[in-house]
Design an enzyme around this catalytic site. Sequence first.
Site, PDB file in Angstrom:
ATOM      1  CB  ALA A 259      -0.935  -0.014   1.196  1.00  0.00           C
TER       2      ALA A 259
ATOM      3  CG  HIS B 226      -0.142   4.536   4.020  1.00  0.00           C
ATOM      4  ND1 HIS B 226      -0.365   4.034   5.283  1.00  0.00           N
ATOM      5  CD2 HIS B 226      -0.876   3.765   3.192  1.00  0.00           C
ATOM      6  CE1 HIS B 226      -1.187   3.005   5.216  1.00  0.00           C
ATOM      7  NE2 HIS B 226      -1.520   2.820   3.957  1.00  0.00           N
TER       8      HIS B 226
HETATM    9  N1  LIG Z   1       1.748  -5.211   2.878  1.00  0.00           N
HETATM   10  C1  LIG Z   1       0.748  -4.379   2.645  1.00  0.00           C
HETATM   11  O1  LIG Z   1       0.923  -3.286   2.094  1.00  0.00           O
HETATM   12  C2  LIG Z   1      -0.624  -4.764   3.049  1.00  0.00           C
HETATM   13  C3  LIG Z   1      -0.875  -5.959   3.689  1.00  0.00           C
HETATM   14  N2  LIG Z   1      -2.144  -6.328   4.028  1.00  0.00           N
HETATM   15  C4  LIG Z   1      -2.313  -7.620   4.689  1.00  0.00           C
HETATM   16  O2  LIG Z   1      -2.630  -8.584   3.685  1.00  0.00           O
HETATM   17  C5  LIG Z   1      -3.393  -9.660   4.264  1.00  0.00           C
HETATM   18  C6  LIG Z   1      -4.640  -9.955   3.424  1.00  0.00           C
HETATM   19  O3  LIG Z   1      -5.470  -8.807   3.385  1.00  0.00           O
HETATM   20  P1  LIG Z   1      -6.999  -8.926   2.908  1.00  0.00           P
HETATM   21  O4  LIG Z   1      -7.100  -9.767   1.709  1.00  0.00           O
HETATM   22  O5  LIG Z   1      -7.546  -7.549   2.872  1.00  0.00           O
HETATM   23  O6  LIG Z   1      -7.629  -9.703   4.161  1.00  0.00           O
HETATM   24  P2  LIG Z   1      -8.998 -10.551   4.201  1.00  0.00           P
HETATM   25  O7  LIG Z   1      -9.320 -10.667   5.642  1.00  0.00           O
HETATM   26  O8  LIG Z   1     -10.004  -9.969   3.285  1.00  0.00           O
HETATM   27  O9  LIG Z   1      -8.594 -11.985   3.614  1.00  0.00           O
HETATM   28  C7  LIG Z   1      -7.714 -12.849   4.272  1.00  0.00           C
HETATM   29  C8  LIG Z   1      -8.132 -14.293   3.959  1.00  0.00           C
HETATM   30  O10 LIG Z   1      -7.100 -15.154   4.417  1.00  0.00           O
HETATM   31  C9  LIG Z   1      -7.684 -16.235   5.123  1.00  0.00           C
HETATM   32  N3  LIG Z   1      -6.705 -16.675   6.137  1.00  0.00           N
HETATM   33  C10 LIG Z   1      -6.204 -15.962   7.159  1.00  0.00           C
HETATM   34  N4  LIG Z   1      -5.316 -16.705   7.852  1.00  0.00           N
HETATM   35  C11 LIG Z   1      -5.258 -17.910   7.239  1.00  0.00           C
HETATM   36  C12 LIG Z   1      -4.522 -19.100   7.494  1.00  0.00           C
HETATM   37  N5  LIG Z   1      -3.672 -19.208   8.537  1.00  0.00           N
HETATM   38  N6  LIG Z   1      -4.694 -20.154   6.661  1.00  0.00           N
HETATM   39  C13 LIG Z   1      -5.559 -20.073   5.607  1.00  0.00           C
HETATM   40  N7  LIG Z   1      -6.293 -18.967   5.330  1.00  0.00           N
HETATM   41  C14 LIG Z   1      -6.134 -17.893   6.137  1.00  0.00           C
HETATM   42  C15 LIG Z   1      -8.948 -15.677   5.745  1.00  0.00           C
HETATM   43  O11 LIG Z   1      -9.888 -16.707   5.995  1.00  0.00           O
HETATM   44  C16 LIG Z   1      -9.435 -14.698   4.677  1.00  0.00           C
HETATM   45  O12 LIG Z   1     -10.312 -15.313   3.755  1.00  0.00           O
HETATM   46  C17 LIG Z   1      -3.716  -9.197   5.706  1.00  0.00           C
HETATM   47  O13 LIG Z   1      -2.794  -9.767   6.618  1.00  0.00           O
HETATM   48  C18 LIG Z   1      -3.511  -7.694   5.632  1.00  0.00           C
HETATM   49  O14 LIG Z   1      -3.216  -7.122   6.881  1.00  0.00           O
HETATM   50  C19 LIG Z   1      -3.217  -5.538   3.714  1.00  0.00           C
HETATM   51  C20 LIG Z   1      -3.006  -4.343   3.088  1.00  0.00           C
HETATM   52  C21 LIG Z   1      -1.706  -3.835   2.744  1.00  0.00           C
HETATM   53  O1  LIG Z   2      -3.716  -1.191   3.018  1.00  0.00           O
HETATM   54  C1  LIG Z   2      -3.188  -0.296   3.701  1.00  0.00           C
HETATM   55  O2  LIG Z   2      -3.394   0.926   3.475  1.00  0.00           O
HETATM   56  C2  LIG Z   2      -2.177  -0.616   4.736  1.00  0.00           C
HETATM   57  C3  LIG Z   2      -2.462  -1.792   5.555  1.00  0.00           C
HETATM   58  O3  LIG Z   2      -3.602  -2.140   5.812  1.00  0.00           O
HETATM   59  C4  LIG Z   2      -1.320  -2.548   6.090  1.00  0.00           C
HETATM   60  O4  LIG Z   2      -0.177  -2.185   5.796  1.00  0.00           O
HETATM   61  O5  LIG Z   2      -1.549  -3.517   6.817  1.00  0.00           O
END
Ligand SMILES: NC(=O)C1=CN([C@@H]2O[C@H](COP(=O)(O)OP(=O)(O)OC[C@H]3O[C@@H](n4cnc5c(N)ncnc54)[C@H](O)[C@@H]3O)[C@@H](O)[C@H]2O)C=CC1
Ligand SMILES: O=C([O-])CC(=O)C(=O)O
Length: 253
Positions: free
Chosen positions: A120, A204
Amino acid sequence: MITVGLLGCGNIAGLIAAHRPGNIRIAAVYDRHVERADDLAGRLGALACHDFNEFMAADYRVAVEAASIGAVVDHGEALLDSGRDLVCLSVGALADTAPRERLVAAARRAGRVLRVPSGALFGLDNAKVGRISRLTRVLLRTTKPPRALGLEAGARQLLFRGAAGECIRRYPKNVNVAVALSLATGREAEVELWVDPAVERNTHEVVLEGEFGAVVITVHNLPSPDNPATSRLAALSVLALLSDLDNPLVVGT
Ligand SMILES: NC(=O)C1=CN([C@@H]2O[C@H](COP(=O)(O)OP(=O)(O)OC[C@H]3O[C@@H](n4cnc5c(N)ncnc54)[C@H](O)[C@@H]3O)[C@@H](O)[C@H]2O)C=CC1
Ligand SMILES: O=C([O-])CC(=O)C(=O)O
């Protein structure tokens, strides 16, 4: 063709599936909620894996984790050991030295790469100069609408000020970017996390100062449709990363 296995079939996985370019094929998907894996696999013509062993046995080259910090801790090492690169969105899993070193050791053993996408944020490319030339300030100021954190707030409110490692422990779904910035620069970021009812977008601000000069980058991210905490950009950034894996011309540091 880059074949991908998606660990996590939530919001980011859905966006990856919807926007994937022609050189990326999603071969297998896994989620602990079986119905989410079935649904996404059905839309993609991919294999729906109903447990992690099935996901390990499936045929793909790159694993993309879009699940949770726990998923990286539980499965990251096995995926790398199996000879796949791992793209990790739940970067908070790399905040502490011991789990990070375990994953890096697994990548080294297997001759594979653990990749942290820009997610992000913008600016991680040149933030990496911090590992070469001294930075005196690395700050991330994140502001989200209260609903992104499941809160209600009548006015702008500071939730946290301090080190990235502590912030991700308290807000594991909201500041993975702070850990990514720390890893990129080689210096633990200071973080301010705000909620503000007046903002619609996940904002951010990256502030870097050092021997190179100074920079302020502000990203106003549209939230993604199924998870207001997560910015759309995070999913698009993974697709840009994957597309570059086979690219003979790679732009950006
Ligand atoms: N690095 C970055 O810039 C960002 C990272 N993220 C992270 O990315 C990840 C995914 O985000 P979203 O798709 O929005 O979340 P979400 O909650 O919509 O989807 C996550 C999915 O993973 C599944 N899940 C979680 N733990 C699991 C496990 N141990 N085994 C199998 N399935 C599992 C859940 O059941 C859910 O369906 C989150 O950890 C979030 O914090 C989100 C936004 C930015
Ligand atoms: O998606 C974003 O803006 C940032 C976020 O949630 C994360 O870094 O976990």
